[in-house]
Structures are given as structure tokens and as C-alpha cells.
Design a protein around this motif. Sequence first.
Motif, mmCIF file in Angstrom:
data_model
loop_
_atom_site.group_PDB
_atom_site.id
_atom_site.type_symbol
_atom_site.label_atom_id
_atom_site.label_comp_id
_atom_site.label_asym_id
_atom_site.label_seq_id
_atom_site.Cartn_x
_atom_site.Cartn_y
_atom_site.Cartn_z
ATOM 1 N N GLU A 63 0.824 3.886 -3.095
ATOM 2 C CA GLU A 63 0.168 5.184 -2.977
ATOM 3 C C GLU A 63 1.126 6.321 -3.285
ATOM 4 O OE1 GLU A 63 -1.638 5.251 0.878
ATOM 5 O OE2 GLU A 63 -3.234 3.849 0.306
ATOM 6 N N SER A 105 0.782 -1.232 0.000
ATOM 7 C CA SER A 105 0.000 0.000 0.000
ATOM 8 C C SER A 105 0.817 1.287 0.000
ATOM 9 C CB SER A 105 -0.952 0.001 1.200
ATOM 10 O OG SER A 105 -1.725 1.175 1.210
ATOM 11 N N VAL A 127 -7.625 7.461 -12.326
ATOM 12 C CA VAL A 127 -7.226 6.223 -11.661
ATOM 13 C C VAL A 127 -8.311 5.192 -11.952
ATOM 14 C CG1 VAL A 127 -6.646 5.086 -9.491
ATOM 15 C CG2 VAL A 127 -5.984 7.478 -9.857
ATOM 16 N N ARG A 164 -9.982 1.186 -1.503
ATOM 17 C CA ARG A 164 -8.659 1.556 -2.014
ATOM 18 C C ARG A 164 -8.793 2.485 -3.211
ATOM 19 N NH1 ARG A 164 -4.363 -2.038 -0.781
ATOM 20 N NH2 ARG A 164 -4.503 -2.449 1.457
ATOM 21 N N ILE A 185 -5.744 10.669 -3.559
ATOM 22 C CA ILE A 185 -4.304 10.932 -3.636
ATOM 23 C C ILE A 185 -3.951 11.573 -4.977
ATOM 24 C CG2 ILE A 185 -2.037 9.806 -3.781
ATOM 25 C CD1 ILE A 185 -3.119 7.759 -1.729
ATOM 26 N N ALA A 186 -4.536 11.065 -6.047
ATOM 27 C CA ALA A 186 -4.274 11.634 -7.369
ATOM 28 C C ALA A 186 -4.753 13.081 -7.451
ATOM 29 C CB ALA A 186 -4.946 10.790 -8.446
ATOM 30 N N ARG A 245 -9.538 5.946 -2.132
ATOM 31 C CA ARG A 245 -8.345 6.577 -1.559
ATOM 32 C C ARG A 245 -7.340 6.945 -2.657
ATOM 33 N NH1 ARG A 245 -5.398 7.634 2.801
ATOM 34 N NH2 ARG A 245 -3.155 7.240 2.766
ATOM 35 N N TRP A 246 -7.116 6.038 -3.599
ATOM 36 C CA TRP A 246 -6.159 6.325 -4.669
ATOM 37 C C TRP A 246 -6.585 7.555 -5.467
ATOM 38 C CZ3 TRP A 246 -6.272 0.546 -6.475
ATOM 39 C CH2 TRP A 246 -5.477 -0.219 -5.606
ATOM 40 N N ARG A 247 -7.876 7.700 -5.694
ATOM 41 C CA ARG A 247 -8.350 8.859 -6.461
ATOM 42 C C ARG A 247 -8.183 10.154 -5.667
ATOM 43 N NH1 ARG A 247 -13.544 5.668 -9.180
ATOM 44 N NH2 ARG A 247 -12.341 4.839 -10.954
ATOM 45 N N ILE A 296 1.413 6.711 -6.998
ATOM 46 C CA ILE A 296 0.288 7.404 -7.623
ATOM 47 C C ILE A 296 0.521 8.908 -7.635
ATOM 48 C CG2 ILE A 296 -2.163 7.982 -7.343
ATOM 49 C CD1 ILE A 296 -2.579 5.102 -6.367
ATOM 50 N N GLN A 297 0.954 9.450 -6.514
ATOM 51 C CA GLN A 297 1.194 10.898 -6.464
ATOM 52 C C GLN A 297 2.336 11.304 -7.378
ATOM 53 O OE1 GLN A 297 0.657 12.822 -2.839
ATOM 54 N NE2 GLN A 297 1.631 14.721 -3.452
ATOM 55 N N PRO A 314 -4.158 0.079 -11.943
ATOM 56 C CA PRO A 314 -3.629 -1.003 -11.099
ATOM 57 C C PRO A 314 -3.844 -2.341 -11.796
ATOM 58 C CG PRO A 314 -5.137 0.444 -9.882
ATOM 59 C CD PRO A 314 -5.322 0.732 -11.327
#
Length: 260
Positions: free
Chosen positions: A92, A88, A149, A126, A133-134, A129-131, A95-96, A108
Motif C-alpha cells: 500500500e 499489505s 489501479v 483490496r 490510496i492512489a 482500498r488501493w484505489r 502505491i502512494q 498488481p
Amino acid sequence: MRRLRAFASVLPGEGMRFELDAEESKHLAQVLRVAPGQALDVVDGEGSIAECVVEESWKRGVALRVERLRRPGAPPPPLVLGVGLTKSDAFEDLIQRAVELGATAFVPLACDHSVVRLDAKREASRLERWRRIALAGLKQCERLWGMEVAEPESLEQFAGRGEGALLALVERADGTPDAGRTIAAAAPGPLRFCVGPEGGWSASERALLAARAQPVSLGAAVLRTETAALAALAAAALYRCSTLAQAPASPPDKAVRHED
């Protein structure tokens, strides 16, 4: 001093007042403590930027007025990164960094050797959360075009969709073309990278990539998944920046006009 930057999926016309959504408002009001009269920019992730001034700020809300709305240029060519799921924290962070390096989409990949396995519930949380972060990366690095994402998919699905050259990063493969030259040749147009998980590509995945992708190598060293992905993106970004620097000067920013 850098201007603060926020996000709104829809930007109103010049002179119009609007309120940001709850999450953006809370961050601006409670964390950054914006005050009436303060200037900030709002982007929509689709190439437009609104230069705004804060009219009101309360505990869970921020109201802005658009002073100028502009669209500086055309969207960049697609630069898509497909990465085998990894642990994780590193995933993550990748991604940034991918947003900063100009990736337009991040996919992914659920690979045969992926250590991480997501059930439906974990995948949904997840992905949310990933979106986030993006989106945070978009505001931080001051790009105007957001990075999609996508939902996790198989390597076969990834290889079968999209446009442009598909480059597969492999490790220590004799006779494999150098990534720098291959990326330089493909970077002006749509480009897709795929990078395997910690355990590498399986035999069946290697066969699939041999049929559908151009294998490229980053050298003799064995790189972590995240390192290899960022190295490939950096090479593409560097080439595109050098090409842009050699191109004729762009016309001035165009204001975006909205019809009532």
C-alpha cells in the motif's frame, strides 16, 4: 500556505456551483473543517484543475463555486508499473509512492512465488482500498493526472498488453544491462516495468520475460520488491524531468471552456 485539494470525477464550468461526493465532503467538512469563503482546488485526475471557493459547508456536505477552470498541459507518456503482490502495508505504501513518482497505471501481479493470495472477496476489498490510496496520493502530491489501479492479473497478461518498452527488473544477473542507461533510452516514450514478488520470478516467468521483455539490473544488491520498483520509477521520473527542463517553454495554461 498550500491550498487544500479535493477530487471530483467531473468538473463543471466556470461560475457554476456544485457539491462534492459524500466521501470528499465528509473529509473536507469534518476533518479539515473548511468554511464558507475558503479557497481550494479540485482536480479530476484527467489533467484539469478547478480553482474554487467554498459557498456552504455542513456536516456531510460541501458546496463549491468554480472561479477558474484550467488544463495546464498534455498527459504524460504512459509509465506503467506491474508489481508482484506482497504483504499489505508495504504494498500500500508503494502505491502512494508510485503516484508521487508519476506512474500512470499500477498493476498488481499474481505471480508464481507471490506470498499473498487473494480470493474474489478479498480482491474486491483490496482493490477498493488501493484505489482510495492512489486518489489520496494524487491530492497530496499535487499531480493533475491520476494513476489507474488495475485488477490483479498474471505476468503473462501484463506482458501481453500495453504499449511501449517492457523492462523486467532482475537481481544480480551477470551481463544484464544497467537499468539507468536502459531506462534513459526508453523513458521519453511509453514505458512498462515489471517487478517480481518477495520470492522472485519463477523459472517459467523468467522464460516468459526473456521472450517478451528487456531484463535490467539495479546492481549487485538484492532489493526488496518495493525498493526496486521505486528505484526504477525514480530513474524514469528523473530522466523525464531533465528532458522537460531542456524543452522549450510551454505556452500559458489554457482555460477550459464549457458550452452550455
